[in-house]
Design an enzyme around this catalytic site. Structure first.
Site, PDB file in Angstrom:
ATOM      1  N   ASP A  55      -7.405  -1.667  13.935  1.00 27.31           N
ATOM      2  CA  ASP A  55      -8.810  -1.949  13.630  1.00 27.31           C
ATOM      3  C   ASP A  55      -8.970  -3.253  12.844  1.00 27.31           C
ATOM      4  OD1 ASP A  55      -7.769  -1.270  11.175  1.00 27.31           O
ATOM      5  OD2 ASP A  55      -9.134   0.393  10.770  1.00 27.31           O
ATOM      6  N   ASP A  59       0.815  -1.214   0.000  1.00 26.31           N
ATOM      7  CA  ASP A  59       0.000   0.000   0.000  1.00 26.31           C
ATOM      8  C   ASP A  59       0.851   1.268   0.000  1.00 26.31           C
ATOM      9  OD1 ASP A  59       0.970  -0.344   2.574  1.00 26.31           O
ATOM     10  OD2 ASP A  59      -0.966  -0.659   3.498  1.00 26.31           O
ATOM     11  N   HIS A  84      -7.209  -4.053  10.106  1.00 28.59           N
ATOM     12  CA  HIS A  84      -6.924  -3.960   8.671  1.00 28.59           C
ATOM     13  C   HIS A  84      -5.662  -4.746   8.294  1.00 28.59           C
ATOM     14  CE1 HIS A  84      -4.564   0.130   9.138  1.00 28.59           C
ATOM     15  NE2 HIS A  84      -3.684  -0.849   9.029  1.00 28.59           N
ATOM     16  N   GLU A 104      -9.610  -1.662   5.150  1.00 31.99           N
ATOM     17  CA  GLU A 104     -10.234  -1.296   6.416  1.00 31.99           C
ATOM     18  C   GLU A 104     -11.469  -2.158   6.685  1.00 31.99           C
ATOM     19  OE1 GLU A 104      -8.584   0.401   8.287  1.00 31.99           O
ATOM     20  OE2 GLU A 104      -7.919   2.329   7.524  1.00 31.99           O
TER      21      GLU A 104
HETATM   22  C1  GLP Z   1      -0.296   0.696   8.371  1.00 27.48           C
HETATM   23  C2  GLP Z   1      -0.086  -0.176   7.149  1.00 27.48           C
HETATM   24  C3  GLP Z   1      -0.394  -1.618   7.440  1.00 27.48           C
HETATM   25  C4  GLP Z   1       0.278  -2.032   8.731  1.00 27.48           C
HETATM   26  C5  GLP Z   1      -0.265  -1.216   9.860  1.00 27.48           C
HETATM   27  C6  GLP Z   1       0.280  -1.609  11.227  1.00 27.48           C
HETATM   28  O1  GLP Z   1      -1.603   1.125   8.514  1.00 27.48           O
HETATM   29  N1  GLP Z   1      -0.865   0.231   6.044  1.00 27.48           N
HETATM   30  O2  GLP Z   1       0.045  -2.402   6.347  1.00 27.48           O
HETATM   31  O3  GLP Z   1       0.059  -3.387   8.961  1.00 27.48           O
HETATM   32  O4  GLP Z   1       0.084   0.115   9.585  1.00 27.48           O
HETATM   33  O5  GLP Z   1       1.346  -0.790  11.565  1.00 27.48           O
HETATM   34  P1  GLP Z   1       2.303  -0.985  12.794  1.00 27.48           P
HETATM   35  O6  GLP Z   1       3.136  -2.169  12.492  1.00 27.48           O
HETATM   36  O7  GLP Z   1       3.108   0.278  12.823  1.00 27.48           O
HETATM   37  O8  GLP Z   1       1.440  -1.159  13.997  1.00 27.48           O
END
Ligand code: GLP
Length: 247
Positions: free
Chosen positions: A136, A67, A138, A143
Site C-alpha cells: 500500500d 518498526d 507504506h 500507512e
Molecule cells: C512490513 C514492514 C515494512 C516492509 C514491508 C514489506 O510491513 N513493516 O517495513 O517494508 O513489510 O515487506 P516485504 O519485503 O515482505 O514485501
C-alpha cells in the site's frame, strides 16, 4: 534519485549488502536504520556471508530498527526482534542494536517513542536507512495517510497490510497484531542516505506510484522523491512499470 535495477532478488541482496558493507568500511561508527520483511532477507544473508568470510565487520555500528508489531515479544517468531536476532544479530556483532519494544504498556508508549527518537539523535542520527515498501506504499509501518511530519509512534495497520502480512500468523495459528510501533516519516527522512529495496511483480504498481506519481501522504513512500540522497534498488519485476529506468 538514483535507481539501480538488478536482475532478481539474489542480485538485490548482493547489491544492497555490498552498499552497506562498503559504507561501514568507510565509516565504522555508522548508524543504520534497518528493515524487516522478505525483501531485505537476502541482504542480511549476504552480509552474514561477507562477515563469515572476513569481508564485513560492524563492531562500532549502532542499529535502529524501523518498526515492531505491538504486543509481540522478542521470543515471538513473528516479531521483528526475532527476525533480526535470527537473520543478523546472532551472526554479526554490533555495538548497539535497538528495536522498538512492542510490549510497552499503552500509557507509556508515547514517552517510550519519544525516548526512541532521542536515542537516534544522541547516536548522531541515522546515516543510512534501508527500507522496503509495503503493497500500500507504506515505509516502515507508516500507512497511507501518515503525516510527512510524523515521528516514532503507535499506529494502526491498514487492512491491506494486515492481509499482506498475515501469512506467518495464519501458519502459526496466531492472531496478527493490528497495531505497531514505527519510526515516523520525518524520522526516516532525516537519515543522511536512504536505500529503498523493492522486489517482485507485486511491487511494480506501487513502486511506480511512489517514484513517478505525485508526492502525497496517500503514498507514504512518495516522499522519498524529495530526499537529497536516495538510492532505489529494484529487481526487474518490481521495476517493470517504471518509465524512467536507470539513473
Ligand atoms: C512490513 C514492514 C515494512 C516492509 C514491508 C514489506 O510491513 N513493516 O517495513 O517494508 O513489510 O515487506 P516485504 O519485503 O515482505 O514485501
Amino acid at each position: 534519485m538514483r535507481i539501480d535495477i538488478v536482475k532478481n532478488k539474489i542480485e538485490l541482496g548482493r547489491a544492497s549488502a555490498n552498499f552497506v558493507s562498503e559504507a561501514v568500511a568507510k565509516k565504522p561508527r555508522m548508524v543504520l536504520g534497518l528493515p524487516t520483511g522478505n525483501t531485505p532477507l537476502l541482504m542480511y544473508k549476504d552480509l552474514v556471508h561477507l562477515h563469515k568470510n572476513g569481508l564485513f565487520d560492524a563492531p562500532q555500528v549502532t542499529t535502529f530498527n524501523l518498526d515492531e508489531y505491538y504486543g509481540l515479544s522478542l521470543r515471538d517468531r513473528q516479531s521483528y526482534a526475532y527476525f533480526m536476532k535470527n537473520m543478523f544479530f546472532k551472526y554479526v556483532e554490533v555495538l548497539e542494536s535497538h528495536i522498538p519494544n512492542g510490549l510497552i504498556p499503552k500509557e507509556k508508549v508515547e514517552e517510550y517513542c519519544g525516548s526512541y527518537e532521542r536515542l537516534i539523535a544522541a547516536s548522531g542520527g541515522l546515516d543510512i536507512t534501508v527500507l522496503g515498501i509495503g503493497g500500500d506504499g507504506h515505509i516502515a509501518f507508516n500507512e497511507p495517510g501518515s503525516s510527512f511530519s510524523s515521528r516514532t509512534r503507535l499506529v494502526e495497520l491498514s487492512a491491506q497490510t494486515i492481509k499482506d502480512n498475515s501469512e506467518p500468523f495464519i501458519k502459526a495459528k496466531k492472531k496478527m497484531p493490528t497495531l505497531a510501533i514505527t519510526m515516523g516519516i520525518a524520522t526516516i527522512m532525516e537519515s543522511r542516505t536512504i536505500m529503498l529495496l523493492a522486489s517482485r511483480k507485486s511491487k511494480a504498481d506501487i513502486l511506480k506510484r511512489a517514484l513517478e506519481g505525485p508526492v502525497t501522504e496517500d503514498v507514504p513512500a512518495s516522499i522519498l522523491q524529495t530526499h537529497k540522497n536516495v538510492i532505489i534498488i529494484a529487481d526487474e519485476e518490481a521495476a517493470s512499470k517504471l518509465a524512467k529506468k536507470g539513473r
